[in-house]
Enzyme design. Structure first.
Site, PDB file in Angstrom:
ATOM      1  N   GLU A   1       0.787  -1.224   0.000  1.00  0.00           N
ATOM      2  CA  GLU A   1       0.000   0.000   0.000  1.00  0.00           C
ATOM      3  C   GLU A   1       0.826   1.284   0.000  1.00  0.00           C
ATOM      4  O   GLU A   1       0.365   2.300  -0.501  1.00  0.00           O
ATOM      5  CB  GLU A   1      -0.933   0.003   1.231  1.00  0.00           C
ATOM      6  CG  GLU A   1      -1.934  -1.122   1.249  1.00  0.00           C
ATOM      7  CD  GLU A   1      -2.875  -1.092   0.055  1.00  0.00           C
ATOM      8  OE1 GLU A   1      -3.323   0.003  -0.315  1.00  0.00           O
ATOM      9  OE2 GLU A   1      -3.127  -2.171  -0.518  1.00  0.00           O
TER      10      GLU A   1
ATOM     11  N   SER B   1     -53.997 -23.358  37.663  1.00  0.00           N
ATOM     12  CA  SER B   1     -53.634 -24.208  38.807  1.00  0.00           C
ATOM     13  C   SER B   1     -52.175 -24.098  39.228  1.00  0.00           C
ATOM     14  O   SER B   1     -51.774 -24.738  40.209  1.00  0.00           O
ATOM     15  CB  SER B   1     -53.956 -25.671  38.483  1.00  0.00           C
ATOM     16  OG  SER B   1     -55.349 -25.847  38.363  1.00  0.00           O
TER      17      SER B   1
END
Length: 785
Positions: free
Chosen positions: A199, A477
């Site tokens: 680069e 219940s």
């Protein structure tokens, strides 16, 4: 005189020579002034603009450069000899953690398999309570579990290892960028050299813009007939990624040059390079951008950057030129070609030898499978985590400070839950008048109250309404164990064998609102023992007990069990008219499972700052809230529910001696199907119903229980072992008369009592076992209690 005339003097007879007018100044003087003013003005504007750019650059570069999202982790898996895990399951676990197959174990996060043996190189990881270094471990398996583990480096047996936890989500700021910050000195030397070779060869020589580099790139591209080199320096790339948009325009390019010059003036080369390593864009993970080499290393190779071999480092460098174009998963040929070009450039610059380059180019790409790290992989659970965090942290801190949040989620249990729900609900919807079902499930570790799994709805990926936390439904219940627990706290009046009438009951209300509850089977069952009334979930008997004890007193017990939601104190409360969320039901049953000790449910273990400092711990807390003796007896009665009552279908799958404890719940018109139950290691609460509150056509037994059974059968490995408190006495009782007996008496059973409440008289069966066909319950009046 002649002389004067001839000379043209100024005498009376001479002609006077007129003076010439001066010529006008040229126009260029005005232009020069104008140009000078323009130049000065432009210089002032440029200086001001450069000052503006300089301010912005310093503000961001010297301040908080990046908003780092919080990472949310599941509970880590701890392995030991005897752990219930096959070799295939272990390999699936490693793949879920993004470990990569590599026979050379060239980096952390790799493994290879040899039949029933697995060799793994674990990752370094900093947990909330300790730092764990990488280990190379060989684990041996039989068909169902780990038989032993050996540290191959030290050639020693390993008692236990903790794998790095799975990341299950992130808490992002508005811009969804993610990165793992690294320091320049932590970057592999090969990475720096690869970047310089590929680069910016003149990085340490130029001043931000490289004329030489631009010329070299143009020449290389011309020779290649395509773009093989770029002219932008590393500094320019940093300026573009860090400060500018991706717009392609002359203005942006000028800004890029200016910013590059300012960066080079203000900061050292190492500071610029260090920032670049963390900022460069290297891929896309769903909606989240992958920035920096630290995260890219894990995203593509499942390993920390410091451990990557040369060929993998070159692959990451290759991505800089175009992460989408050179994506190694989508375009492996392009990626391989670009990687090899990077290696050639490193060789050309003398950074690696020809042999190293050749060996690296012979290696495959070896990227791991697509490892999309969802920001919300388990939305229901993560919603709970976020709610808890927001009570103590600001939103900005959660989304930008790089916090690490360690949760209690067991991904194996969670994945099992999701598959079970998908399969069982599809089966249930094949029943008549059963459609459009929804569900919510909460699973906890019985010993700690930690939430191991949670589903907020039928669709595991649905991030909408969280039914586990917010769906307030009648519990039916499921309330009954609270009624019986409260009664048992009065041993002088109620014991496990106290006879109770299940004849029809009538409760007179105000304004003519009388109440006549019915049993589910619309039958009366005469006089039965208290334990049988709960086992078979008889409504008449339960209402009699509850009205005798008092609704308010039972509501107080409910609150003691951990339910803070206010309830209406009507008689119907005794049969579950109270509306609770699945989370609240789980808390209630967690206290029952904890033998009367309240352990608050929790989803978070610790919060750790980016620098490793522990910010918050969520320690195990417990306090006694109800009588352990009464709780123990209630639990034995709930075991009878599973063996002889509404939960008995569980034993078509479980071993008969597993000791399961649980209770079904069904509301009016079968709108809600509930089941809450626990084994030795897990508690799970399941709700099944419809969002529109229409009848689901399912009872607790036919609906929720059928989800609970296969789930618990897959995740539970420990049966229930109840330990009676010191003040509980277990005695033999003759069911024919309710008196003390022994093992030789026909039909005699052992029952637990709070000491002093057990029968005191002996049954005649001790002398003449087997006598009497009629039980003592049959002799009681039909109206009973």
């Amino acid at each position: 005189m002649a002389e004067r005339l001839t000379k043209g003097g100024s005498g009376r007879y001479g002609a006077k020579t007129p003076k010439q007018k001066p010529k006008s100044k040229p126009t260029f003087t005005w232009l020069k002034t104008t140009i000078l003013i323009v130049i000065v003005g432009f210089a002032l504007v440029l200086a001001s603009y450069l000052g503006y750019l300089d301010y912005n650059i310093r503000k961001q570069f010297e301040g908080k450069r990046w908003a780092i999202p919080a990472r949310v982790y599941a509970s880590p898996v701890e392995l030991y000899a005897g752990y219930n895990l096959s070799a295939n399951q272990f390999e699936e676990l490693l793949q879920g953690l993004h470990y990569r197959q590599d026979a050379e174990l060239s980096s952390e996060g790799t493994y290879f398999r040899q039949g029933q043996q697995m060799v793994v190189k674990t990752r370094d990881f900093t947990f909330w309570d300790q730092q764990q270094s990488s280990l190379t471990v060989r684990a041996s398996f039989n068909d169902t579990s780990i038989t032993n583990m050996v540290d191959t480096v030290r050639n020693k047996n390993v008692a236990i290892i903790r794998l790095d936890p799975e990341q299950i989500g992130s808490l992002y700021p508005t811009i969804k960028e993610d990165r793992i910050l690294i320091k320049l000195e932590e970057a592999p030397d090969a990475l720096i050299k690869g970047l310089l070779a590929s680069e910016d060869r003149d990085f340490y020589d130029h001043f931000g813009v490289s004329i030489k580099g631009i010329a070299r790139a143009m020449w290389a591209n011309a020779k290649a007939g395509g773009i093989v080199q770029g002219g932008s320096t590393i500094t320019q790339q940093l300026a573009k990624n860090f400060y500018l948009s991706s717009e392609r325009s002359f203005t942006r390019k000028i800004n890029e040059v200016f910013m590059s010059l300012i960066l080079e003036y203000r900061y050292s080369k190492d500071e610029i390079l260090g920032a670049y390593l963390n900022e460069v864009y290297l891929g896309q993970d769903g909606a989240s951008a992958v920035h920096g080499f630290g995260l890219a290393s894990e995203f593509y190779f499942g390993s920390a950057l410091k451990d990557l071999p040369l060929e993998h480092v070159a692959s990451l460098v290759a991505l800089v030129r175009g992460p989408s174009y050179y994506d190694p998963r989508r375009y492996p040929d392009r990626a391989l070609q670009r990687r090899n070009l990077v290696l050639d450039e490193m060789e050309a610059e003398g950074y690696i030898t020809a042999k190293q380059a050749l060996e690296a180019k012979e290696k495959p790409l070896s990227v791991i499978a697509n490892t999309h790290r969802s920001t919300n992989r388990y939305p229901g659970f993560l919603d709970l985590v976020k709610r808890q965090l927001r009570q103590e942290y600001h939103e900005e801190d959660l989304t930008s400070e790089g916090l690490r949040i360690f949760t209690t989620l067991d991904t194996r249990a969670q994945n099992t839950l999701e598959k079970t729900v998908e399969k069982k609900l599809a089966q249930l919807e094949k029943l008549p008048k059963t459609e459009n079902l929804q569900t919510a499930v909460v699973v906890t570790r019985r010993d700690s109250g930690e939430i191991a799994a949670l589903m907020s709805g039928r669709e595991a990926s649905d991030a909408g309404f969280n039914r586990a936390i917010d769906a307030v439904r009648p519990i039916g219940s499921l309330i009954k164990p609270v009624v019986y627990l409260t009664a048992l706290e009065y041993p002088n009046k109620y014991t496990i064998t106290t006879p109770i009438s299940d004849a029809a009951v009538f409760v007179k209300g105000t304004n003519g609102n009388d109440w006549r509850p019915e049993n589910y089977d619309h039958q009366e069952h005469g006089v039965i023992g208290l334990h049988s009334a709960l086992a078979h979930s008889y409504n008449h008997a339960t209402v009699r007990i509850g009205m005798d004890i008092g609704v308010a007193r039972i509501a107080k017990t409910l609150k003691s069990l951990g339910v803070s939601r206010p309830v209406e104190l009507y008689p119907s409360f005794l049969l579950g008219a109270a509306q609770l969320t699945p989370m609240e039901v789980t808390q209630m049953y967690q206290t029952l499972a904890g033998d009367g000790f309240l352990t608050p449910l929790k989803a978070i273990r610790a919060v750790v700052a980016a620098d490793g400092q522990r910010l918050q711990s969520y320690p195990f807390t417990v306090r006694q809230v109800v009588d352990p003796a009464a709780t123990y007896i209630t639990n034995t009665m709930l075991q009878e529910v599973m063996h002889q009552g509404t939960g008995k279908s569980a034993y078509s799958t479980f071993p008969y001696d597993y000791g399961l404890i649980g209770k079904t719940g069904t509301t009016n018109d079968a709108k809600d199907s509930w089941f809450a139950g626990y084994s030795g290691d897990y508690l799970a609460v399941v709700w099944v119903g419809r969002d529109d509150n229409k009848p689901a056509g399912l009872t607790g037994s036919t609906g929720a229980l059928q989800v609970w059974i296969p789930l618990m059968r897959q995740i539970s490995t420990q049966p229930v072992t109840l330990t009676p408190p010191d003040n509980v006495k277990t005695v033999w009782v003759d069911p024919a008369n309710g008196l003390l007996a022994n093992a030789e008496c026909a039909g005699a059973r052992q029952y637990p009592y709070i000491a002093g409440s057990e029968p005191s008289e002996y049954s005649p069966c001790i002398d003449s076992p087997g006598e009497g066909d009629k039980t003592w319950l049959d002799n009681l009046l039909p109206n009973g209690l």
